[in-house]
Scaffold this active site. Structure first.
Site, short mmCIF file in Angstrom:
data_model
loop_
_atom_site.label_atom_id
_atom_site.label_comp_id
_atom_site.label_asym_id
_atom_site.label_seq_id
_atom_site.Cartn_x
_atom_site.Cartn_y
_atom_site.Cartn_z
N ARG A 180 0.81 -1.22 0.00
CA ARG A 180 0.00 0.00 0.00
C ARG A 180 0.85 1.28 0.00
NH1 ARG A 180 -3.59 -2.30 4.91
NH2 ARG A 180 -1.70 -3.56 5.11
N GLY A 225 2.31 -13.96 5.68
CA GLY A 225 1.48 -13.41 6.74
C GLY A 225 2.25 -13.22 8.03
N GLU A 253 -9.78 -9.56 11.46
CA GLU A 253 -9.24 -8.57 10.54
C GLU A 253 -10.37 -7.86 9.79
OE1 GLU A 253 -5.83 -7.77 10.40
OE2 GLU A 253 -6.18 -8.92 12.22
N ASP A 281 6.05 -1.59 11.69
CA ASP A 281 5.42 -0.45 11.01
C ASP A 281 4.56 0.37 11.96
OD1 ASP A 281 3.21 -2.09 11.40
OD2 ASP A 281 2.50 -1.99 9.34
C1 UD1 Z 1 -1.91 -6.09 11.52
C2 UD1 Z 1 -2.81 -7.00 12.39
C3 UD1 Z 1 -4.05 -6.21 12.78
C4 UD1 Z 1 -3.63 -4.97 13.55
C5 UD1 Z 1 -2.64 -4.13 12.76
C6 UD1 Z 1 -2.07 -3.05 13.64
C7 UD1 Z 1 -2.48 -9.29 11.56
C8 UD1 Z 1 -3.04 -10.40 10.76
N1 UD1 Z 1 -3.18 -8.18 11.61
O1 UD1 Z 1 -2.59 -5.79 10.33
O2 UD1 Z 1 -4.89 -7.02 13.60
O3 UD1 Z 1 -4.77 -4.21 13.89
O4 UD1 Z 1 -1.55 -4.93 12.27
O5 UD1 Z 1 -1.27 -2.17 12.92
O6 UD1 Z 1 -1.43 -9.46 12.15
N2 UD1 Z 1 4.82 -8.75 8.05
C9 UD1 Z 1 5.80 -9.69 7.89
N3 UD1 Z 1 5.58 -10.77 7.08
C10 UD1 Z 1 4.39 -10.96 6.45
C11 UD1 Z 1 3.38 -9.99 6.62
C12 UD1 Z 1 3.63 -8.90 7.44
O7 UD1 Z 1 6.90 -9.56 8.45
O8 UD1 Z 1 4.27 -11.98 5.75
C13 UD1 Z 1 5.10 -7.57 8.90
C14 UD1 Z 1 5.04 -6.29 8.11
O9 UD1 Z 1 6.33 -5.93 7.63
C15 UD1 Z 1 4.50 -5.28 9.12
C16 UD1 Z 1 3.74 -6.12 10.13
O10 UD1 Z 1 4.13 -7.45 9.91
O11 UD1 Z 1 5.54 -4.58 9.77
C17 UD1 Z 1 2.25 -5.96 10.01
O12 UD1 Z 1 1.82 -6.38 8.73
P1 UD1 Z 1 0.66 -5.63 7.96
O13 UD1 Z 1 0.45 -6.33 6.65
O14 UD1 Z 1 0.93 -4.20 7.93
O15 UD1 Z 1 -0.57 -5.95 8.90
P2 UD1 Z 1 -1.92 -5.12 9.04
O16 UD1 Z 1 -2.80 -5.44 7.90
O17 UD1 Z 1 -1.61 -3.72 9.31
CA CA Z 2 0.26 -2.52 9.37
#
Ligand code: UD1
Ligand code: CA
Length: 481
Positions: free
Chosen positions: A25, A91, A168, A116
């Site tokens: 995004r 994920g 989610e 993040d």
């Molecule tokens: C996530 C949470 C959500 C929460 C939100 C808060 C999950 C499923 N959801 O959603 O409940 O309200 O954060 O900000 O956890 N990442 C990895 N590997 C992956 C995917 C993500 O390392 O395969 C890391 C990303 O770099 C990031 C963090 O995990 O720093 C969160 O991932 P992101 O995709 O931003 O999750 P949200 O959709 O924001």
């Molecule tokens: Ca996030």
């Protein structure tokens, strides 16, 4: 805002920071966690929160653009942080599992959060982690209540208010669920043993087909392990997923940083933008629109007026920067005065009480104590002694088209206006350079250098010029002006 690791209480806790995601995004070639707010990449703030909380073992899970992210982390934090790799981004649950593989086996407690979420601070991590120490067999997680929960995982509670799931945004089952304002900011703490079992149980049965870290809640409930929530203030919450949220997070970070220095005795106008690495002494006054960047250190009683931009520079006590001064990678001693509209370029060294005035540009130049260049000058590659005065319009001609050369002007020298100093050259102590001189060879101490054409006055000549001009105009039939 310093990195401190001196907290024994969390010696046995590993912090796992998830930073492997692509950040689609953001619409960017750069990894999301390397996008900056207040002069530092997002990932910096998460790591610092973990270290400040006292976590001795910090593991960052990298994946997307892992070389760049890892390079930054190593450069910034060295051996304080270890890295784990999630090769395919499946994920947050899968990322946490990749991180677990790297966890120090002696550590029995794990706190997991995201790379993040730059507004999370040490206290938030400690609140969740200390709760775990008090109740080691429970799953502990932070929650926040927002007016607009859109985009965040919702905390689902049953009729007795116990947490039963985190849902989610894309998986919400009803408008009732969508209206839940209690959300998941993303800080989880439990035993290593719990995480091992819970993460191994995850299934990609959701809208995104990913392994969700949030599903560890369902696992805990199914296994009769209590889920404890720790309510955090809303200002810590802000997951940066796109550039709108990046700007929002930066605005909040700027106001947090300004408040920090206000509490230490600086007066800071709203609208000043101060990077995280900047230090500010007591009784400084920072005006509107001032930007302080990078590793800038401001002494005490410094006044920085409207619109100045100061980058990687040290400013000594009681100095004054008048409006719109731009200065970078330089050092200013105490009681100096710069501006308005001075441009102080890298490697300038301004001595105690020296003055640099409007439309003066400096580069790689040392101005000794009490020396002045008050108007319209270019001082490049120079060494200027003490109490020397450099007149308006002076230029250090430092560049011959190929190389740069040094101008040395000793102490107590007077350089008259509109002089060109052709480097390399040395002007001795106490010398005078007459206005309009082009200095092309060394000037001995206490000498007068004068190199301008002698003036001649031709009596009545002006009228002859005017007549000649009038007749030229008449004969050509030129239009009047
Ligand atoms: C996530 C949470 C959500 C929460 C939100 C808060 C999950 C499923 N959801 O959603 O409940 O309200 O954060 O900000 O956890 N990442 C990895 N590997 C992956 C995917 C993500 O390392 O395969 C890391 C990303 O770099 C990031 C963090 O995990 O720093 C969160 O991932 P992101 O995709 O931003 O999750 P949200 O959709 O924001
Ligand atoms: Ca996030």
């Amino acid at each position: 805002m310093t990195i401190s690791t001196a907290n024994k209480q969390l010696d046995k806790t590993t912090a796992l920071i998830l930073a492997a995601g692509q950040g689609t995004r953001m619409q960017s070639e750069t990894s999301k966690v390397l996008h900056e707010i207040a002069g530092r990449p997002l990932i910096y703030y998460s790591i610092r929160a973990a270290l400040d909380a006292g976590c001795k073992d910090v593991v960052v899970v990298v994946g997307h653009a892992k070389e760049q992210v890892a390079r930054y982390v190593v450069e910034m934090f060295g051996e304080q942080v270890r890295m784990a790799v999630q090769s395919i981004q499946k994920g947050t649950g899968d990322a946490a599992a990749a991180g677990l593989a790297a966890v120090d086996g002696d550590n029995k407690n794990i706190v997991v959060f995201y790379g993040d979420a730059p507004l999370i601070v040490a206290d938030n991590i400690r609140a969740v982690t200390l709760a775990l120490e008090a109740a080691p067999s429970s799953l502990h997680l932070a929650t926040c209540t927002l007016d607009d929960p859109t985009g965040y995982g919702r905390i689902i509670r049953n009729s007795t208010s116990s947490i039963v799931a985190i849902r989610e945004q894309r998986d919400l089952r009803s408008s009732e669920e969508a209206n839940i304002r209690e959300i998941n900011p993303g800080i989880y703490a439990a035993s290593l043993e719990f995480f091992r079992a819970a993460l191994a149980s995850l299934k990609p049965t959701n809208a995104q087909g990913e392994l969700y870290l949030t599903d560890i809640v369902t696992f805990a409930v199914a296994n009769h392990q209590p889920v404890v929530s720790i309510s955090l203030p809303t200002d810590v919450l802000l997951g940066v997923n796109d550039r709108v949220q990046l700007a929002d997070a930066e605005g909040k970070m700027f106001s947090r940083i300004a408040n920090h220095w206000r509490r230490f005795g600086a007066t800071i106008s709203t609208g000043a933008m101060i990077d995280d690495a900047v230090r500010i002494g007591r009784d400084c006054v920072i005006g509107p629109g001032v930007i302080l960047r990078g590793e800038t250190v401001i002494g005490s009683q410094v006044r920085i007026d409207v619109g100045c931009v100061v980058t990687n520079t040290k400013i000594g006590d009681a100095s004054l920067l008048k409006p719109y001064t731009v200065i970078g990678n330089s050092i200013v001693d105490k009681y100096a005065q710069l501006g308005p509209f001075s441009h102080i370029r890298p490697d300038t060294n301004i001595g105690e009480g020296a003055h640099i005035g409007n439309f003066v540009e400096t580069k790689k130049t040392t101005m000794g104590a009490g020396s002045k260049a008050n108007h319209l000058a270019y001082l490049g590659d120079g060494i200027v002694g003490e109490r020397t005065n450099i007149g308006a319009g002076t230029i250090f001609c430092n560049y011959d088209g190929t190389r740069k050369h040094l101008t040395t002007i000793e102490s107590d020298v007077f350089i008259g206006s509109d002089s060109q100093i052709v480097a390399p050259v040395r002007i001795g102590a106490g010398a005078y350079v007459a206005t309009g001189t082009t200095v092309v060879k060394d000037v001995p101490a206490d000498a007068l250098a004068i190199g301008r054409v002698r003036q001649e006055n031709k009596e009545g000549y002006a009228e002859r010029i005017r007549q000649r001009n009038r007749s030229a105009k008449g004969s050509s039939g030129a239009q009047g002006q």
